[in-house]
Design a protein around this motif. Structure first.
Motif, short mmCIF file in Angstrom:
data_model
loop_
_atom_site.label_atom_id
_atom_site.label_comp_id
_atom_site.label_asym_id
_atom_site.label_seq_id
_atom_site.Cartn_x
_atom_site.Cartn_y
_atom_site.Cartn_z
N PRO A 153 0.82 -1.23 0.00
CA PRO A 153 0.00 0.00 0.00
C PRO A 153 0.84 1.26 0.00
O PRO A 153 0.51 2.23 -0.68
CB PRO A 153 -0.80 -0.14 1.30
N LYS A 154 1.96 1.24 0.74
CA LYS A 154 2.82 2.42 0.81
C LYS A 154 3.39 2.75 -0.56
O LYS A 154 3.38 3.91 -0.98
CB LYS A 154 3.96 2.17 1.80
N TYR A 155 3.86 1.73 -1.28
CA TYR A 155 4.48 2.00 -2.57
C TYR A 155 3.45 2.33 -3.64
O TYR A 155 3.73 3.04 -4.60
CB TYR A 155 5.35 0.82 -3.00
N GLU A 156 2.24 1.81 -3.48
CA GLU A 156 1.19 2.18 -4.42
C GLU A 156 0.90 3.67 -4.31
O GLU A 156 0.65 4.35 -5.31
CB GLU A 156 -0.07 1.36 -4.13
N LYS A 157 0.94 4.21 -3.08
CA LYS A 157 0.72 5.65 -2.89
C LYS A 157 1.87 6.45 -3.50
O LYS A 157 1.66 7.52 -4.07
CB LYS A 157 0.60 5.95 -1.40
N ILE A 158 3.09 5.93 -3.36
CA ILE A 158 4.25 6.62 -3.92
C ILE A 158 4.13 6.72 -5.44
O ILE A 158 4.37 7.76 -6.03
CB ILE A 158 5.55 5.89 -3.55
N ILE A 159 3.75 5.62 -6.07
CA ILE A 159 3.62 5.61 -7.53
C ILE A 159 2.50 6.55 -7.96
O ILE A 159 2.62 7.28 -8.94
CB ILE A 159 3.34 4.19 -8.03
N ALA A 160 1.39 6.52 -7.23
CA ALA A 160 0.28 7.41 -7.57
C ALA A 160 0.71 8.86 -7.51
O ALA A 160 0.34 9.68 -8.37
CB ALA A 160 -0.89 7.16 -6.62
N LYS A 161 1.51 9.19 -6.52
CA LYS A 161 2.02 10.56 -6.40
C LYS A 161 2.98 10.88 -7.53
O LYS A 161 2.96 11.97 -8.11
CB LYS A 161 2.72 10.74 -5.05
N ALA A 162 3.83 9.90 -7.87
CA ALA A 162 4.82 10.13 -8.93
C ALA A 162 4.15 10.39 -10.27
O ALA A 162 4.62 11.20 -11.07
CB ALA A 162 5.75 8.93 -9.04
N LYS A 163 3.05 9.69 -10.51
CA LYS A 163 2.36 9.86 -11.79
C LYS A 163 1.76 11.26 -11.93
O LYS A 163 1.53 11.73 -13.03
CB LYS A 163 1.26 8.81 -11.92
N ALA A 164 1.51 11.89 -10.80
CA ALA A 164 0.96 13.24 -10.83
C ALA A 164 2.04 14.30 -10.71
O ALA A 164 1.78 15.49 -10.82
CB ALA A 164 -0.04 13.43 -9.70
N ASP A 165 3.29 13.85 -10.53
CA ASP A 165 4.40 14.77 -10.33
C ASP A 165 4.88 15.34 -11.65
O ASP A 165 4.88 14.67 -12.68
CB ASP A 165 5.55 14.04 -9.64
N GLU A 166 5.30 16.59 -11.62
CA GLU A 166 5.77 17.24 -12.86
C GLU A 166 7.06 16.65 -13.37
O GLU A 166 7.42 16.86 -14.53
CB GLU A 166 5.96 18.74 -12.61
N THR A 167 7.80 15.91 -12.53
CA THR A 167 9.08 15.34 -12.96
C THR A 167 8.92 13.98 -13.59
O THR A 167 9.89 13.30 -13.84
CB THR A 167 10.04 15.22 -11.76
N LEU A 168 7.70 13.57 -13.87
CA LEU A 168 7.47 12.24 -14.42
C LEU A 168 8.18 12.04 -15.75
O LEU A 168 8.66 10.96 -16.06
CB LEU A 168 5.96 11.99 -14.58
N ASP A 169 8.25 13.11 -16.56
CA ASP A 169 8.92 12.98 -17.85
C ASP A 169 10.37 12.54 -17.68
O ASP A 169 10.88 11.72 -18.43
CB ASP A 169 8.86 14.30 -18.61
N ASN A 170 11.05 13.11 -16.68
CA ASN A 170 12.43 12.71 -16.42
C ASN A 170 12.50 11.26 -15.99
O ASN A 170 13.40 10.51 -16.35
CB ASN A 170 13.04 13.60 -15.33
N SER A 171 11.53 10.83 -15.18
CA SER A 171 11.49 9.46 -14.73
C SER A 171 11.31 8.52 -15.92
O SER A 171 11.98 7.50 -16.04
CB SER A 171 10.33 9.27 -13.74
N ASP A 172 10.38 8.86 -16.79
CA ASP A 172 10.16 8.06 -17.99
C ASP A 172 11.42 8.00 -18.85
O ASP A 172 11.76 6.96 -19.42
CB ASP A 172 9.01 8.63 -18.81
N ALA A 173 12.11 9.14 -18.95
CA ALA A 173 13.33 9.20 -19.77
C ALA A 173 14.40 8.27 -19.20
O ALA A 173 15.11 7.59 -19.96
CB ALA A 173 13.85 10.63 -19.83
N SER A 174 14.51 8.22 -17.88
CA SER A 174 15.50 7.35 -17.26
C SER A 174 15.18 5.89 -17.55
O SER A 174 16.07 5.09 -17.86
CB SER A 174 15.53 7.58 -15.74
N ARG A 175 13.92 5.54 -17.48
CA ARG A 175 13.52 4.16 -17.74
C ARG A 175 13.74 3.80 -19.21
O ARG A 175 14.14 2.70 -19.55
CB ARG A 175 12.07 3.96 -17.33
#
Length: 237
Positions: A153-175
């Motif tokens: 549950p904790k990590y599901e909340k983290i991912i949900a927050k990350a998806k709404a974060d403005e830095t998601l594009d950078n995260s996607d680029a890293s992956r």
């Protein structure tokens, strides 16, 4: 000496077991490499943190990934490895000592791709197909992190927050960079054992990629399966 000779070297007297894993002395491994080919080199890939600062690791959501290329007999082989603690878990904001340790461990694994100590890492770690894989864990993880079932549950909340974060594009680029790198460097693998070792060296990131970006994971998996099949079907010379 040739790559076949490197495969035959017994390294057991120079290894140490920690937390169920076997580690080879990087100094001894590099000494053997120089005996085989005095012109051997290794190179640490660097990444720009900003327009002025060059870093010896790639930042992945606050953790680090080092890339090392070892060239022996004129052939370069590249391995990637996360900066990990004594429990083999990625470290948030790693310091210089931790990064250096990861670099030398990564260099040793890149040496293994040339044959020396490869049998330490060789195992049936590459999934044969999606049908044969165990069900994916329900816990959602960020890149390079390990979770327990009770932490889901904790990590599901983290991912949900990350998806709404403005830095998601950078995260996607890293992956995307990680997935592209995995596919690109399969060109250096010439055997099933080498392919399996390469997959195992990046198991943590691949497991996380499977959850966060299944399309990228599937692309990497398909490439590995195709290569493994081609190596298996290759006629004996």
């Amino acid at each position: 000496m040739s790559p076949l000779d490197l495969l035959k070297i017994n390294v057991n007297d120079h290894t140490e077991k920690k937390n169920g894993l076997t580690y080879l002395s990087w100094a001894w491994a590099w000494a053997e490499v120089l005996k085989a080919d005095p012109s051997s080199t290794f190179e640490v890939k660097t990444f720009m943190r900003d327009q002025y600062t060059e870093m010896p690791y790639m930042d992945v959501n606050g953790t680090g990934m080092v890339w090392v290329t070892v060239t022996i007999f004129g052939k370069p082989m590249t391995c990637m490895l996360p900066v990990m603690n004594h429990r083999n878990q990625p470290i948030q904001n790693p310091d210089a000592f931790q990064v250096n340790t990861a670099i030398m461990r990564c260099m040793t694994k890149a040496v293994a791709l040339h044959g020396l100590s490869l049998y330490i890492y060789a195992g049936e770690d590459l999934p044969e197909s999606d049908e044969k894989e165990a069900p994916a864990p329900k816990a959602t993880t960020t890149m390079g992190e390990l979770t327990k079932k009770e932490d889901a549950p904790k990590y599901e909340k983290i991912i949900a927050k990350a998806k709404a974060d403005e830095t998601l594009d950078n995260s996607d680029a890293s992956r995307q960079l990680f997935a592209d790198g995995m596919i690109e460097y399969t060109s250096h693998c010439t055997t099933v054992a080498g392919l399996n070792s390469y997959w195992k060296s990046n198991q943590l990131q691949l497991d996380s990629l499977k959850v966060t970006h299944p399309d990228l994971y599937q692309g990497v998996l398909t490439k590995f399966q195709e290569l493994k099949k081609s190596f298996t079907e290759k006629p004996n010379e």
